[in-house]
Design a protein around this motif. Structure first.
Motif, short mmCIF file in Angstrom:
data_model
loop_
_atom_site.label_atom_id
_atom_site.label_comp_id
_atom_site.label_asym_id
_atom_site.label_seq_id
_atom_site.Cartn_x
_atom_site.Cartn_y
_atom_site.Cartn_z
N ASP A 115 47.79 0.15 25.03
CA ASP A 115 47.05 1.42 25.06
C ASP A 115 46.31 1.59 23.74
N VAL A 116 44.99 1.42 23.77
CA VAL A 116 44.20 1.52 22.54
C VAL A 116 44.25 2.91 21.94
N ASP A 117 44.41 3.94 22.81
CA ASP A 117 44.44 5.32 22.31
C ASP A 117 45.64 5.56 21.40
N SER A 118 46.75 4.87 21.68
CA SER A 118 47.94 5.06 20.83
C SER A 118 47.70 4.53 19.42
N VAL A 119 46.92 3.45 19.32
CA VAL A 119 46.60 2.91 18.00
C VAL A 119 45.63 3.84 17.28
N ASP A 120 44.60 4.29 18.00
CA ASP A 120 43.63 5.23 17.41
C ASP A 120 44.34 6.47 16.88
N SER A 121 45.21 7.02 17.71
CA SER A 121 45.92 8.24 17.33
C SER A 121 46.80 8.02 16.11
N PHE A 122 47.47 6.88 16.07
CA PHE A 122 48.37 6.58 14.95
C PHE A 122 47.60 6.44 13.65
N LEU A 123 46.44 5.78 13.72
CA LEU A 123 45.65 5.55 12.51
C LEU A 123 44.88 6.78 12.06
N ASN A 124 44.64 7.72 12.97
CA ASN A 124 43.78 8.86 12.66
C ASN A 124 44.51 10.13 12.27
N SER A 125 45.84 10.14 12.44
CA SER A 125 46.56 11.37 12.14
C SER A 125 47.87 11.10 11.42
N GLN A 126 48.29 12.07 10.63
CA GLN A 126 49.56 11.98 9.92
C GLN A 126 50.69 12.37 10.86
N SER A 127 51.84 11.71 10.74
CA SER A 127 52.98 12.02 11.58
C SER A 127 53.51 13.42 11.28
N LEU A 128 53.91 14.13 12.34
CA LEU A 128 54.47 15.48 12.18
C LEU A 128 55.93 15.44 11.78
N PHE A 129 56.59 14.32 12.01
CA PHE A 129 58.03 14.26 11.82
C PHE A 129 58.47 13.29 10.73
N ALA A 130 57.53 12.62 10.08
CA ALA A 130 57.89 11.66 9.04
C ALA A 130 56.85 11.68 7.93
N THR A 131 57.28 11.34 6.74
CA THR A 131 56.37 11.34 5.59
C THR A 131 55.74 9.97 5.36
N ARG A 132 56.24 8.96 6.07
CA ARG A 132 55.74 7.60 5.88
C ARG A 132 55.40 6.99 7.24
N GLN A 133 54.50 6.00 7.21
CA GLN A 133 54.09 5.31 8.42
C GLN A 133 54.00 3.81 8.18
N ALA A 134 54.18 3.04 9.23
CA ALA A 134 54.00 1.59 9.17
C ALA A 134 53.55 1.09 10.54
N LEU A 135 52.68 0.08 10.52
CA LEU A 135 52.14 -0.48 11.77
C LEU A 135 52.43 -1.98 11.82
N ILE A 136 52.96 -2.44 12.96
CA ILE A 136 53.10 -3.86 13.24
C ILE A 136 52.33 -4.13 14.53
N PHE A 137 51.29 -4.93 14.42
CA PHE A 137 50.35 -5.16 15.52
C PHE A 137 50.43 -6.65 15.88
N SER A 138 51.24 -6.97 16.88
CA SER A 138 51.42 -8.37 17.28
C SER A 138 50.40 -8.77 18.34
N ARG A 139 50.09 -10.07 18.41
CA ARG A 139 49.12 -10.60 19.38
C ARG A 139 47.89 -9.71 19.46
N ALA A 140 47.37 -9.40 18.28
CA ALA A 140 46.30 -8.40 18.18
C ALA A 140 44.95 -8.91 18.66
N ALA A 141 44.76 -10.22 18.73
CA ALA A 141 43.44 -10.78 19.04
C ALA A 141 42.89 -10.28 20.37
N LYS A 142 43.74 -10.25 21.39
CA LYS A 142 43.27 -9.83 22.71
C LYS A 142 42.77 -8.40 22.68
N ALA A 143 43.51 -7.51 22.03
CA ALA A 143 43.11 -6.11 21.96
C ALA A 143 41.85 -5.94 21.12
#
Length: 376
Positions: free
Chosen positions: A75-103
């Motif tokens: 779901d591309v929207d989940s990535v967009d949302s994660f990158l575009n907004s700060q988490s409401l429940f945590a002060t830190r964020q991390a992204l692991i994007f596996s097999r990213a080439a297809k997306a």
């Protein structure tokens, strides 16, 4: 701030260093695990991503998006949302994007957004993006980036052949990988064992690690060449070295009997995968070549210093009792003339298959045996 990548390291050493950094949470803002210009082995990059997951599992108060770009449910929207907004429940964020080439191929804007976020100083404290082997437009954009926040990491395959300045089998990158990974499991690979394992299992790190895990399950803390052969005895690789031993020991009956068995029953590789008859030809010839090289080195050493144990050591093997017994039997019939005959027969077999187009691989192998051996 980008982490400086060590230069000119073999893939095994480099992956262990990066896994160590990942387990300590010491990763750059954007770690791009990209395809190299030559052959790639995705296993190394997967281990770095797994090490990052291990670190994240120990952290509290961090919002993690661990997503598979190759999944049908991506779901591309989940990535967009994660990158575009700060988490409401945590002060830190991390992204692991596996097999990213297809997306990224389907949604090229993702590449631009990843680079923008990495440069902004906001968003996830680190992003691990493993593209795979694709060379799509989006992946090329990531590969070409020069932003300071990004570190590019590329893993090629392990070399299975030893360097020319140190021709013993244990000196290859793949064999060194085996020895290092075995040490991590408190297993000592005796002289010649690592090289033998590479000859049997190949140079793919996943296959080599599977074999090491097998030794661990058996409770072995020290592994010799014979242990490697024993574990592989019922596999295609084990059959290949049996064939090579029959050829070098002058046992034509056993060599032909083995070929008949292969023709009727087929072969399965170390990991359980079925091996085609054509692939079996390459496997058997590779084993013969390996054993011919080792035996030739022993014969040459013995011509100057008639000490079999030292000759076996010089060939890259450990002179255990089973190895000494096998070599003694072999040297009773195998001299320099026999080695030359085998080498000539190997070239003729390759010509039969690749130039003259013979289709019956088993027949080619039978003719190979007939050219060099007399029936007992």
């Amino acid at each position: 701030m980008a982490v400086a990548r060590p230069k000119q390291l073999d893939p095994g050493t480099e992956y262990r260093q990066w896994c160590g950094l990942a387990r300590d949470g010491k990763l750059p803002r954007l770690l791009l695990i990209l395809p190299p210009k030559g052959d790639e082995d995705v296993w190394f990059g997967e281990q770095v991503a797994s090490a990052a997951r291990e670190y994240l599992a120990t952290q509290d108060g961090i919002d993690i998006l661990d997503i598979d770009g190759g999944s049908a449910d991506f779901d591309v929207d989940s990535v967009d949302s994660f990158l575009n907004s700060q988490s409401l429940f945590a002060t830190r964020q991390a992204l692991i994007f596996s097999r990213a080439a297809k997306a990224i191929t389907k949604y090229p804007r993702l590449a631009e957004r990843l680079l923008e976020v990495a440069s902004s100083g906001e968003g996830p404290e680190f992003m691990v993006v493993h593209t795979g082997a694709s060379t799509s437009k989006g992946v090329k954009a990531l590969s070409a980036t020069r932003i300071k926040a990004a570190t590019k990491l590329r893993f090629r395959q392990l070399y299975s052949d030893p360097p020319p300045w140190r021709p013993e089998p244990d000196a290859s990158e793949a064999a060194q990988f085996v020895a290092a990974e075995a040490r991590l499991q408190k297993i000592t690979m005796q002289r010649g064992a690592s090289g033998s394992l590479v000859a049997l299992a190949g140079s793919r790190p996943a296959d080599l690690l599977q074999a090491i895990n097998h030794f661990s399950l058996l409770g072995l803390t020290s592994v010799g060449e014979q242990d490697v052969r024993d574990v592989a005895s019922h596999s295609a690789e084990g059959s290949a070295f049996d064939f090579a031993d029959f050829v070098l020991s002058g046992d034509s009956v056993s060599a032909l009997r083995l070929l008949t068995k292969i023709s009727r029953q087929g072969l399965r590789a170390w990991g359980g995968k079925r091996v085609s008859i054509r692939d079996a030809f390459a496997l058997l010839m590779s084993a013969v070549n390996s054993e011919v090289t080792k035996t030739a080195a022993i014969i040459e050493f013995m011509a100057h210093t008639p000490d079999l144990e030292q000759a076996i050591k010089a060939s890259g093997s450990r002179p255990s009792k089973p190895v000494i017994s096998k070599i003694q039997k072999r040297l009773a019939v195998c001299d320099a003339s026999h080695i030359n005959k085998i080498n000539a027969a190997i070239l003729q077999a390759e010509k039969n298959l690749k130039v003259e187009g013979w289709r019956d691989t088993i027949h080619i192998l039978e003719m190979f045996v007939f050219r060099i051996l007399k029936r007992k």
